[in-house]
Design a protein around this motif. Structure first.
Motif, PDB file in Angstrom:
ATOM      1  N   MET A 157      -6.029  -1.011   6.191  1.00 39.99           N
ATOM      2  CA  MET A 157      -6.093  -1.117   7.479  1.00 39.99           C
ATOM      3  C   MET A 157      -6.165  -2.725   7.894  1.00 39.99           C
ATOM      4  SD  MET A 157      -8.891   1.557   8.927  1.00 39.99           S
ATOM      5  CE  MET A 157      -8.643   1.249  10.391  1.00 39.99           C
ATOM      6  N   LEU A 158      -6.870  -3.691   6.701  1.00 39.66           N
ATOM      7  CA  LEU A 158      -6.842  -5.037   7.001  1.00 39.66           C
ATOM      8  C   LEU A 158      -5.465  -5.679   6.952  1.00 39.66           C
ATOM      9  CD1 LEU A 158      -8.395  -7.662   7.339  1.00 39.66           C
ATOM     10  CD2 LEU A 158      -8.628  -7.600   4.752  1.00 39.66           C
ATOM     11  N   VAL A 159      -4.663  -4.990   5.701  1.00 40.08           N
ATOM     12  CA  VAL A 159      -3.360  -5.505   5.317  1.00 40.08           C
ATOM     13  C   VAL A 159      -2.375  -5.100   6.713  1.00 40.08           C
ATOM     14  CG1 VAL A 159      -1.233  -5.052   3.989  1.00 40.08           C
ATOM     15  CG2 VAL A 159      -3.423  -5.300   2.911  1.00 40.08           C
ATOM     16  N   THR A 160      -2.583  -4.308   7.428  1.00 40.73           N
ATOM     17  CA  THR A 160      -1.750  -4.224   8.748  1.00 40.73           C
ATOM     18  C   THR A 160      -1.966  -5.263   9.469  1.00 40.73           C
ATOM     19  OG1 THR A 160      -3.127  -3.022  10.143  1.00 40.73           O
ATOM     20  CG2 THR A 160      -2.002  -1.557   8.497  1.00 40.73           C
ATOM     21  N   LEU A 161      -2.905  -5.796   9.470  1.00 36.74           N
ATOM     22  CA  LEU A 161      -3.405  -7.076  10.496  1.00 36.74           C
ATOM     23  C   LEU A 161      -2.635  -8.313   9.829  1.00 36.74           C
ATOM     24  CD1 LEU A 161      -6.994  -6.734  11.393  1.00 36.74           C
ATOM     25  CD2 LEU A 161      -5.040  -6.722  13.146  1.00 36.74           C
ATOM     26  N   VAL A 162      -2.732  -8.442   8.657  1.00 34.22           N
ATOM     27  CA  VAL A 162      -1.958  -9.553   7.902  1.00 34.22           C
ATOM     28  C   VAL A 162      -0.500  -9.264   8.128  1.00 34.22           C
ATOM     29  CG1 VAL A 162      -1.524 -10.782   5.649  1.00 34.22           C
ATOM     30  CG2 VAL A 162      -3.900 -10.002   6.244  1.00 34.22           C
ATOM     31  N   TYR A 163       0.033  -8.048   7.897  1.00 36.75           N
ATOM     32  CA  TYR A 163       1.607  -7.865   8.244  1.00 36.75           C
ATOM     33  C   TYR A 163       1.968  -8.146   9.662  1.00 36.75           C
ATOM     34  CZ  TYR A 163       2.488  -6.033   3.538  1.00 36.75           C
ATOM     35  OH  TYR A 163       2.817  -5.803   1.850  1.00 36.75           O
ATOM     36  N   ARG A 164       1.042  -7.925  10.476  1.00 36.66           N
ATOM     37  CA  ARG A 164       1.450  -8.149  11.798  1.00 36.66           C
ATOM     38  C   ARG A 164       0.996  -9.452  12.503  1.00 36.66           C
ATOM     39  NH1 ARG A 164      -2.318  -4.272  15.187  1.00 36.66           N
ATOM     40  NH2 ARG A 164      -3.392  -4.010  13.021  1.00 36.66           N
ATOM     41  N   CYS A 165       0.461 -10.399  11.857  1.00 37.30           N
ATOM     42  CA  CYS A 165      -0.147 -11.727  12.202  1.00 37.30           C
ATOM     43  C   CYS A 165      -0.120 -12.708  11.109  1.00 37.30           C
ATOM     44  CB  CYS A 165      -1.539 -11.782  12.725  1.00 37.30           C
ATOM     45  SG  CYS A 165      -1.500 -10.286  14.141  1.00 37.30           S
TER      46      CYS A 165
ATOM     47  N   MET B  75     -16.312   3.477  10.595  1.00 37.69           N
ATOM     48  CA  MET B  75     -15.304   2.416  10.612  1.00 37.69           C
ATOM     49  C   MET B  75     -13.663   2.898  11.237  1.00 37.69           C
ATOM     50  SD  MET B  75     -12.465   1.538   9.007  1.00 37.69           S
ATOM     51  CE  MET B  75     -12.336   2.229   7.296  1.00 37.69           C
ATOM     52  N   TRP B  76     -13.541   4.192  10.785  1.00 39.72           N
ATOM     53  CA  TRP B  76     -12.181   4.708  11.274  1.00 39.72           C
ATOM     54  C   TRP B  76     -12.343   5.020  12.875  1.00 39.72           C
ATOM     55  CZ3 TRP B  76      -7.836   6.165   8.801  1.00 39.72           C
ATOM     56  CH2 TRP B  76      -7.012   7.029   9.461  1.00 39.72           C
ATOM     57  N   ARG B  77     -13.451   5.261  13.410  1.00 41.18           N
ATOM     58  CA  ARG B  77     -13.654   5.351  14.805  1.00 41.18           C
ATOM     59  C   ARG B  77     -13.599   4.078  15.593  1.00 41.18           C
ATOM     60  NH1 ARG B  77     -17.545   8.106  14.339  1.00 41.18           N
ATOM     61  NH2 ARG B  77     -19.246   6.535  15.038  1.00 41.18           N
ATOM     62  N   GLU B  78     -14.481   2.997  14.974  1.00 41.51           N
ATOM     63  CA  GLU B  78     -15.069   1.841  15.988  1.00 41.51           C
ATOM     64  C   GLU B  78     -13.837   0.741  15.683  1.00 41.51           C
ATOM     65  OE1 GLU B  78     -17.181   1.318  18.173  1.00 41.51           O
ATOM     66  OE2 GLU B  78     -17.845   3.573  17.900  1.00 41.51           O
ATOM     67  N   TRP B  79     -13.473   0.596  14.429  1.00 43.96           N
ATOM     68  CA  TRP B  79     -12.380  -0.515  14.237  1.00 43.96           C
ATOM     69  C   TRP B  79     -10.986  -0.172  14.566  1.00 43.96           C
ATOM     70  CZ3 TRP B  79      -9.971  -2.793   9.405  1.00 43.96           C
ATOM     71  CH2 TRP B  79      -9.347  -3.878   9.466  1.00 43.96           C
ATOM     72  N   GLY B  80     -10.864   1.307  14.269  1.00 45.82           N
ATOM     73  CA  GLY B  80      -9.541   1.744  14.697  1.00 45.82           C
ATOM     74  C   GLY B  80      -9.283   1.801  16.021  1.00 45.82           C
ATOM     75  N   ARG B  81     -10.387   1.798  16.785  1.00 42.01           N
ATOM     76  CA  ARG B  81     -10.290   2.116  18.365  1.00 42.01           C
ATOM     77  C   ARG B  81      -9.544   1.033  18.989  1.00 42.01           C
ATOM     78  NH1 ARG B  81     -13.084  -1.302  20.593  1.00 42.01           N
ATOM     79  NH2 ARG B  81     -14.588  -1.402  18.974  1.00 42.01           N
ATOM     80  N   SER B  82      -9.441  -0.261  18.325  1.00 41.12           N
ATOM     81  CA  SER B  82      -8.819  -1.361  18.750  1.00 41.12           C
ATOM     82  C   SER B  82      -8.002  -2.499  18.143  1.00 41.12           C
ATOM     83  CB  SER B  82      -9.945  -2.312  19.529  1.00 41.12           C
ATOM     84  OG  SER B  82     -10.796  -2.883  18.630  1.00 41.12           O
TER      85      SER B  82
ATOM     86  N   LEU C 258      -3.223   3.311  12.849  1.00 36.52           N
ATOM     87  CA  LEU C 258      -2.692   2.402  13.697  1.00 36.52           C
ATOM     88  C   LEU C 258      -1.857   2.970  15.014  1.00 36.52           C
ATOM     89  CD1 LEU C 258      -1.815  -0.671  14.791  1.00 36.52           C
ATOM     90  CD2 LEU C 258      -0.007  -0.450  12.759  1.00 36.52           C
ATOM     91  N   THR C 259      -0.916   4.087  14.572  1.00 36.68           N
ATOM     92  CA  THR C 259      -0.097   4.719  15.462  1.00 36.68           C
ATOM     93  C   THR C 259      -1.157   5.379  16.463  1.00 36.68           C
ATOM     94  OG1 THR C 259       1.595   4.941  13.763  1.00 36.68           O
ATOM     95  CG2 THR C 259       1.470   6.494  15.520  1.00 36.68           C
ATOM     96  N   GLN C 260      -2.131   6.012  16.054  1.00 35.28           N
ATOM     97  CA  GLN C 260      -2.999   6.872  17.000  1.00 35.28           C
ATOM     98  C   GLN C 260      -3.550   5.711  18.058  1.00 35.28           C
ATOM     99  OE1 GLN C 260      -5.961   8.600  14.133  1.00 35.28           O
ATOM    100  NE2 GLN C 260      -5.439  10.609  15.312  1.00 35.28           N
ATOM    101  N   SER C 261      -4.078   4.429  17.470  1.00 38.53           N
ATOM    102  CA  SER C 261      -4.648   3.418  18.416  1.00 38.53           C
ATOM    103  C   SER C 261      -3.646   3.078  19.112  1.00 38.53           C
ATOM    104  CB  SER C 261      -5.146   2.351  17.458  1.00 38.53           C
ATOM    105  OG  SER C 261      -5.888   1.227  18.171  1.00 38.53           O
TER     106      SER C 261
END
Length: 407
Positions: free
Chosen positions: A187-195, A272-279, A379-382
């Motif tokens: 999930m963290l890598v998706t942030l790096v890939y996006r930003c 973690m899946w619920r709280e971080w994935g929320r936003s 990420l898609t769900q969020s």
């Protein structure tokens, strides 16, 4: 007359084109990481030329605020005060803060006013703390953050050396279960890939990344821009505020603070899946088309390359195409092989690049690339769903306008 082309080859050709474009975009985003600053070291000596007000927001944080307060009590100048803004906790948080305040007069417990309409609770607590703060800088710290000695001086040093008005710092993650270490890095890598990478050149405002667990800003700058109000309705308030300030001319940095702060944010994979994935889709800070562009990028250059490589192997063995063939199917297959091999190699490189962000790694961390499809799905769900609850509070659906997107 043009030769006929099978639907499978046409699909492969289209996939090759889209993947090649997205891989080029990803490469441009990651290239500045080559010159990123290394992890910041703690400052070992006090400063006497500036002041910092630390703000910690709490709501029933008794199970984790203790280490945070202990770490803050070890800070020397420029720490001026620690404002713990509590939203009427009932689990013993207030008593823990009061006990810490008896040991260190720099700590002060504040109770925020009832939550106004249109505000998220944490952002309102930060706004309440800002009204009480006296420092030249304000530093927002989450209750799950454990500051290293010398952290406060180090973050101010970094901001001043690079001329930042606002700077936030990526932590080192500790206390994770094996399951978390398998999924969370993906999930963290998706942030790096996006930003982009922490510590790299400042990106355009719509790509600025921030971490509210350690968020430093000049107090006067915040006051000039309405405090935390630009992010009042945001569930990703750190990124929303940072991008708002960047759009209005502030210099905003995101640096590697893995030697300065440690975080144990969640107690299980489910939390973690619920709280971080929320936003973590950053919808409050990103226009809809950019969000969906990034969803496509994550799927096609992070989550699916391994599957595509396996499919190419199967079709090659079945004689559908050949790496040495000259027909269109073989050329498309060879192109897909190259693009996906490069994408998968980049993904494996990210394991090495991000290793310092984890206090414990083990087999779960090194195998976390196998969880890329799960991360892309989260990420898609969020992206599809707007949050309506956080930390036990219920909220009406929040609009992009109210959260500052596009302003």
């Amino acid at each position: 007359m043009l030769p006929s082309v099978s639907p499978g080859v046409l699909f492969g050709l289209g996939l090759l084109f889209v993947q090649a474009v997205l891989l080029s975009v990803l490469t441009l985003r990651l290239l500045p990481g080559r010159t990123r600053r290394p992890p910041l070291p703690p400052r070992l000596s006090p400063r006497d030329d500036t002041t910092v007000s630390v703000m910690v927001t709490t709501l029933n944080e008794a199970h984790r605020v203790g280490p945070c307060l202990e770490g803050l009590m070890q800070q020397t100048a420029p720490l001026l005060e620690v404002l713990v803004v509590d939203s009427r906790s009932t689990d013993g948080t207030r008593e823990l803060v009061q006990a810490a305040a008896a040991r260190d007069p720099r700590i002060r417990l504040i109770t925020d006013d009832p939550l106004p309409q249109g505000w998220v609770g944490k952002v309102w607590a930060l706004e309440s703390g800002l009204r009480e703060a006296r420092g030249t800088w304000v530093l927002g710290i989450d209750a799950d953050t454990v500051p290293a000695p010398g952290m406060v001086g180090a973050v101010v040093d970094a901001a001043e050396q690079d001329g930042y008005d606002v700077a936030s710092f990526a932590p080192q993650f500790i206390g994770q279960t094996a399951a978390e270490r398998f999924v969370q890095p993906a999930m963290l890598v998706t942030l790096v890939y996006r930003c982009g990478a922490a510590g790299a050149t400042q990106p355009p405002p719509d790509r600025v990344l921030a971490n509210g667990q350690c968020f430093l800003a000049r107090r006067e700058l915040l006051l000039q821009h309405g405090g935390y109000a630009p992010a009042r309705a945001s569930f990703s308030d750190d990124v929303t505020l940072a991008r708002h300030l960047a759009r209005h001319g502030a210099r905003v940095g995101f640096l590697d603070g893995s030697r300065l702060i440690q975080v144990s944010a969640y107690r299980s994979l489910g939390e973690m899946w619920r709280e971080w994935g929320r936003s973590f889709d950053l919808k409050d800070a990103t226009g809809w088309w950019l969000r969906w562009f990034d969803v496509c990028l994550v799927w096609l250059v992070q989550a699916l390359p391994l599957t595509i490589l396996l499919a190419l192997l199967v079709t090659w063995r079945a004689g559908v195409w050949s790496p040495t063939g000259s027909d269109l199917a073989s050329r498309v297959g060879t192109g897909l092989l190259i693009v996906n091999a490069v994408a998968q190699s980049l993904r494996w490189f990210m394991l090495w690049a991000l290793r310092g962000s984890y206090g414990t790694r083990g087999l779960s961390y090194w195998a976390s690339w196998l969880a890329d499809a799960a991360a892309a799905w989260r990420l898609t769900q969020s992206t599809l769903k707007t949050p309506t609850a956080w930390r036990g509070r219920k909220y009406e659906p929040l609009s992009a306008t109210a959260s500052g997107v596009g302003t």
